[in-house]
Motif scaffolding. Structure first.
Motif, PDB file in Angstrom:
ATOM      1  N   TRP A  46       3.406  16.560  -9.071  1.00 29.33           N
ATOM      2  CA  TRP A  46       3.953  15.238  -9.336  1.00 29.33           C
ATOM      3  C   TRP A  46       2.908  14.351  -9.991  1.00 29.33           C
ATOM      4  N   ARG A  47       3.355  13.596 -11.000  1.00 28.58           N
ATOM      5  CA  ARG A  47       2.479  12.647 -11.668  1.00 28.58           C
ATOM      6  C   ARG A  47       3.210  11.317 -11.852  1.00 28.58           C
ATOM      7  N   SER A  48       2.482  10.229 -11.618  1.00 27.56           N
ATOM      8  CA  SER A  48       3.046   8.909 -11.877  1.00 27.56           C
ATOM      9  C   SER A  48       2.867   8.576 -13.349  1.00 27.56           C
ATOM     10  N   MET A  49       3.964   8.157 -13.999  1.00 27.95           N
ATOM     11  CA  MET A  49       3.899   7.721 -15.389  1.00 27.95           C
ATOM     12  C   MET A  49       3.499   6.254 -15.358  1.00 27.95           C
ATOM     13  N   ASP A  50       2.274   5.961 -15.756  1.00 23.70           N
ATOM     14  CA  ASP A  50       1.724   4.620 -15.569  1.00 23.70           C
ATOM     15  C   ASP A  50       2.279   3.627 -16.590  1.00 23.70           C
ATOM     16  N   LYS A  51       3.613   3.545 -16.621  1.00 23.62           N
ATOM     17  CA  LYS A  51       4.330   2.622 -17.498  1.00 23.62           C
ATOM     18  C   LYS A  51       5.359   1.894 -16.635  1.00 23.62           C
ATOM     19  N   PRO A  52       5.037   0.767 -16.062  1.00 28.23           N
ATOM     20  CA  PRO A  52       5.965   0.088 -15.158  1.00 28.23           C
ATOM     21  C   PRO A  52       7.186  -0.446 -15.899  1.00 28.23           C
ATOM     22  N   TYR A  53       8.299  -0.490 -15.202  1.00 24.25           N
ATOM     23  CA  TYR A  53       9.540  -1.030 -15.748  1.00 24.25           C
ATOM     24  C   TYR A  53       9.882  -2.290 -14.961  1.00 24.25           C
ATOM     25  N   PHE A  54      10.197  -3.367 -15.665  1.00 25.84           N
ATOM     26  CA  PHE A  54      10.578  -4.600 -14.985  1.00 25.84           C
ATOM     27  C   PHE A  54      11.935  -5.065 -15.483  1.00 25.84           C
ATOM     28  N   SER A  55      12.865  -5.269 -14.538  1.00 26.49           N
ATOM     29  CA  SER A  55      14.196  -5.744 -14.876  1.00 26.49           C
ATOM     30  C   SER A  55      14.342  -7.190 -14.440  1.00 26.49           C
ATOM     31  N   THR A  56      14.605  -8.072 -15.394  1.00 26.87           N
ATOM     32  CA  THR A  56      14.821  -9.474 -15.066  1.00 26.87           C
ATOM     33  C   THR A  56      16.138  -9.667 -14.316  1.00 26.87           C
ATOM     34  N   ALA A  57      17.045  -8.685 -14.429  1.00 31.96           N
ATOM     35  CA  ALA A  57      18.330  -8.758 -13.736  1.00 31.96           C
ATOM     36  C   ALA A  57      18.282  -8.078 -12.366  1.00 31.96           C
ATOM     37  N   GLY A  58      17.150  -7.466 -12.037  1.00 27.86           N
ATOM     38  CA  GLY A  58      16.997  -6.846 -10.724  1.00 27.86           C
ATOM     39  C   GLY A  58      17.569  -5.452 -10.614  1.00 27.86           C
ATOM     40  N   ASN A 111       0.824  -1.218   0.000  1.00 29.04           N
ATOM     41  CA  ASN A 111       0.000   0.000   0.000  1.00 29.04           C
ATOM     42  C   ASN A 111       0.857   1.266   0.000  1.00 29.04           C
ATOM     43  N   GLY A 112       1.788   1.337  -0.929  1.00 23.53           N
ATOM     44  CA  GLY A 112       2.744   2.436  -0.964  1.00 23.53           C
ATOM     45  C   GLY A 112       2.125   3.778  -1.299  1.00 23.53           C
ATOM     46  N   ARG A 113       2.740   4.829  -0.762  1.00 21.20           N
ATOM     47  CA  ARG A 113       2.345   6.205  -1.027  1.00 21.20           C
ATOM     48  C   ARG A 113       3.598   7.043  -1.261  1.00 21.20           C
ATOM     49  N   PHE A 114       3.569   7.855  -2.317  1.00 21.64           N
ATOM     50  CA  PHE A 114       4.619   8.849  -2.574  1.00 21.64           C
ATOM     51  C   PHE A 114       4.027  10.191  -2.179  1.00 21.64           C
ATOM     52  N   GLN A 115       4.719  10.915  -1.294  1.00 18.84           N
ATOM     53  CA  GLN A 115       4.156  12.160  -0.766  1.00 18.84           C
ATOM     54  C   GLN A 115       5.125  13.321  -0.960  1.00 18.84           C
ATOM     55  N   SER A 116       4.584  14.420  -1.450  1.00 18.07           N
ATOM     56  CA  SER A 116       5.343  15.661  -1.568  1.00 18.07           C
ATOM     57  C   SER A 116       4.429  16.795  -1.138  1.00 18.07           C
ATOM     58  N   GLY A 117       4.759  17.422  -0.016  1.00 20.50           N
ATOM     59  CA  GLY A 117       3.872  18.445   0.521  1.00 20.50           C
ATOM     60  C   GLY A 117       2.531  17.817   0.865  1.00 20.50           C
ATOM     61  N   GLY A 118       1.452  18.397   0.378  1.00 20.44           N
ATOM     62  CA  GLY A 118       0.132  17.847   0.629  1.00 20.44           C
ATOM     63  C   GLY A 118      -0.327  16.888  -0.442  1.00 20.44           C
ATOM     64  N   GLN A 119       0.534  16.595  -1.427  1.00 19.22           N
ATOM     65  CA  GLN A 119       0.152  15.706  -2.525  1.00 19.22           C
ATOM     66  C   GLN A 119       0.589  14.287  -2.218  1.00 19.22           C
ATOM     67  N   VAL A 120      -0.336  13.343  -2.319  1.00 18.02           N
ATOM     68  CA  VAL A 120      -0.052  11.938  -2.048  1.00 18.02           C
ATOM     69  C   VAL A 120      -0.484  11.112  -3.249  1.00 18.02           C
ATOM     70  N   ILE A 121       0.435  10.293  -3.755  1.00 18.38           N
ATOM     71  CA  ILE A 121       0.163   9.444  -4.910  1.00 18.38           C
ATOM     72  C   ILE A 121       0.309   7.985  -4.498  1.00 18.38           C
ATOM     73  N   GLN A 122      -0.709   7.202  -4.742  1.00 17.61           N
ATOM     74  CA  GLN A 122      -0.655   5.773  -4.452  1.00 17.61           C
ATOM     75  C   GLN A 122       0.242   5.086  -5.470  1.00 17.61           C
ATOM     76  N   THR A 123       1.158   4.250  -5.016  1.00 20.36           N
ATOM     77  CA  THR A 123       2.080   3.580  -5.933  1.00 20.36           C
ATOM     78  C   THR A 123       1.404   2.389  -6.600  1.00 20.36           C
ATOM     79  N   SER A 124       1.565   2.303  -7.897  1.00 23.42           N
ATOM     80  CA  SER A 124       0.944   1.217  -8.647  1.00 23.42           C
ATOM     81  C   SER A 124       1.699  -0.094  -8.494  1.00 23.42           C
TER      82      SER A 124
END
Length: 214
Positions: free
Chosen positions: A138-150, A80-93
């Motif tokens: 702040w805006r989340s770019m809804d394009k997840p990145y996945f690294s098979t190498a970690g 249930n992650g949250r990214f917060q800056s000032g009063g702005q809170v973005i739920q992490t996808s």
């Protein structure tokens, strides 16, 4: 005995999550920018006592970006992650996809266009979510990145005063670089071993390492 309907629901939910991650890995391997099927992360105005799931958030780590404090919050299990800056809170996808955040999950780069990257281990690799600051919004770019190498890292490699996302792939072994808009900017050559990547495992490429993706 657990009702049959509950068991079926749980199995379907698990299959949906696995399918989403498989799609992310497949699209990124082809140099495409996948989009999450879920709606864009909700943005709400909350105080520092924000709720993360069924309990209070805890602060995992903080950074300063352009003189402003940004925080990464999560529940006790890192979900249930949250990214917060000032009063702005973005739920992490990425936590909605099953990733669990920790104290090493946040990295930020201040530039002409500043950005932060939220990452977490998942299924033997690492999943990343990019957040971009546009004039304090702040805006989340809804394009997840996945690294098979970690390895998914944020940095200004090309010297454009705007950071890029570098994603390391294990088969074949190479690093692929993306702009803040998700566009592919280039790749390294193909290597035999991950250890041949500059700085491995703390990968830090230089502009000379980047070329047109084949």
């Amino acid at each position: 005995m657990v009702p049959r309907s509950v068991v079926v629901t749980a199995v379907v939910a698990a299959l949906v999550t696995v399918g989403a991650l498989a799609g992310v890995a497949s699209l990124r391997d082809r140099g495409e920018a996948p989009r999450l099927e879920a709606a864009a992360p909700a943005i709400s105005q909350q105080g520092s006592s924000a709720e993360c799931g069924n309990g209070p958030c805890r602060t995992l780590t903080t950074q300063s970006v352009d003189g402003a404090r940004v925080e990464l919050l999560a529940d006790a299990a890192g979900g249930n992650g949250r990214f917060q800056s000032g009063g702005q809170v973005i739920q992490t996808s990425i936590t909605e996809l099953g990733a669990r955040l920790d104290t090493n999950s946040l990295s930020c780069v201040a530039a002409s266009v500043s950005a932060c990257l939220v990452t977490a281990p998942l299924n033997g690799g690492r999943l990343g979510e990019l957040l971009v600051d546009r004039g304090g919004d702040w805006r989340s770019m809804d394009k997840p990145y996945f690294s098979t190498a970690g390895v998914v890292v944020l940095g200004d490699v090309l010297g454009t005063d705007a950071p890029e996302v570098t994603v390391v792939e294990s088969s074949p072994v190479l690093a692929r670089m993306y702009g803040l808009d998700g566009a592919v900017l280039g790749c390294t050559r193909t290597y035999t071993y991950l250890s041949q990547l500059r700085g491995w495992p703390d990968v830090r490429l230089s502009a000379s390492d980047v070329r047109r993706c084949s």
